[in-house]
Design a protein around this motif. Structure first.
Motif, PDB file in Angstrom:
ATOM      1  N   ARG A  36       6.182  10.077   6.396  1.00 22.36           N
ATOM      2  CA  ARG A  36       7.293   8.820   6.244  1.00 22.36           C
ATOM      3  C   ARG A  36       6.599   7.665   5.867  1.00 22.36           C
ATOM      4  N   LEU A  37       5.639   7.365   6.728  1.00 22.21           N
ATOM      5  CA  LEU A  37       4.725   6.120   6.179  1.00 22.21           C
ATOM      6  C   LEU A  37       4.037   6.480   5.019  1.00 22.21           C
ATOM      7  N   ARG A  38       3.405   7.447   4.387  1.00 21.77           N
ATOM      8  CA  ARG A  38       2.802   7.752   3.227  1.00 21.77           C
ATOM      9  C   ARG A  38       3.856   7.465   2.108  1.00 21.77           C
ATOM     10  N   ASP A  39       4.960   8.176   2.254  1.00 22.16           N
ATOM     11  CA  ASP A  39       6.095   7.887   1.316  1.00 22.16           C
ATOM     12  C   ASP A  39       6.606   6.700   1.198  1.00 22.16           C
ATOM     13  N   ARG A  40       6.717   5.651   2.068  1.00 18.39           N
ATOM     14  CA  ARG A  40       6.757   4.446   2.168  1.00 18.39           C
ATOM     15  C   ARG A  40       5.820   3.340   1.430  1.00 18.39           C
ATOM     16  N   LEU A  41       4.510   3.623   1.782  1.00 21.54           N
ATOM     17  CA  LEU A  41       3.225   3.048   1.310  1.00 21.54           C
ATOM     18  C   LEU A  41       2.803   3.607   0.073  1.00 21.54           C
ATOM     19  N   ARG A  42       3.665   4.268  -0.900  1.00 19.58           N
ATOM     20  CA  ARG A  42       3.221   4.713  -2.000  1.00 19.58           C
ATOM     21  C   ARG A  42       2.695   3.546  -3.109  1.00 19.58           C
ATOM     22  N   PHE A  43       1.414   3.876  -3.375  1.00 18.16           N
ATOM     23  CA  PHE A  43       1.283   2.583  -4.702  1.00 18.16           C
ATOM     24  C   PHE A  43       1.491   3.216  -5.822  1.00 18.16           C
TER      25      PHE A  43
END
Length: 88
Positions: A36-43
């Motif tokens: 979930r964090l990786r999805d939110r912090l997508r560049f």
């Protein structure tokens, strides 16, 4: 140059620190949380960033900032000129 005084910590504090270091063990976060964090912090990709820029608005903001800066400088110079005349 001043030297810092080194203070020796009492044994009680060292014992407490050792105890806390043993108590606070690192934990492994769940893989769901990490995903979930990786999805939110997508560049975003470069093309997406460029497409978001509105050049007209950017030039309007830049022109407004430069105009306001010029106005502040002019008022400051006028104020300095008026105050400088009174002191002489």
């Amino acid at each position: 140059m001043m030297r810092r005084k080194t203070t020796k910590l009492p044994d009680d504090i060292l014992t407490l620190e050792t105890r806390l270091a043993g108590t606070l063990k690192p934990i492994q976060p769940s893989s769901d949380l990490v995903q979930r964090l990786r999805d939110r912090l997508r560049f975003p990709a470069r093309e997406e960033i460029v497409s978001r820029l509105d050049w007209r608005r950017l030039f309007l903001v830049f022109g407004g900032v430069m105009s306001a800066l010029l106005l502040v400088i002019t008022v400051a110079r006028a104020f300095f000129h008026l105050v400088g005349r009174r002191n002489m």
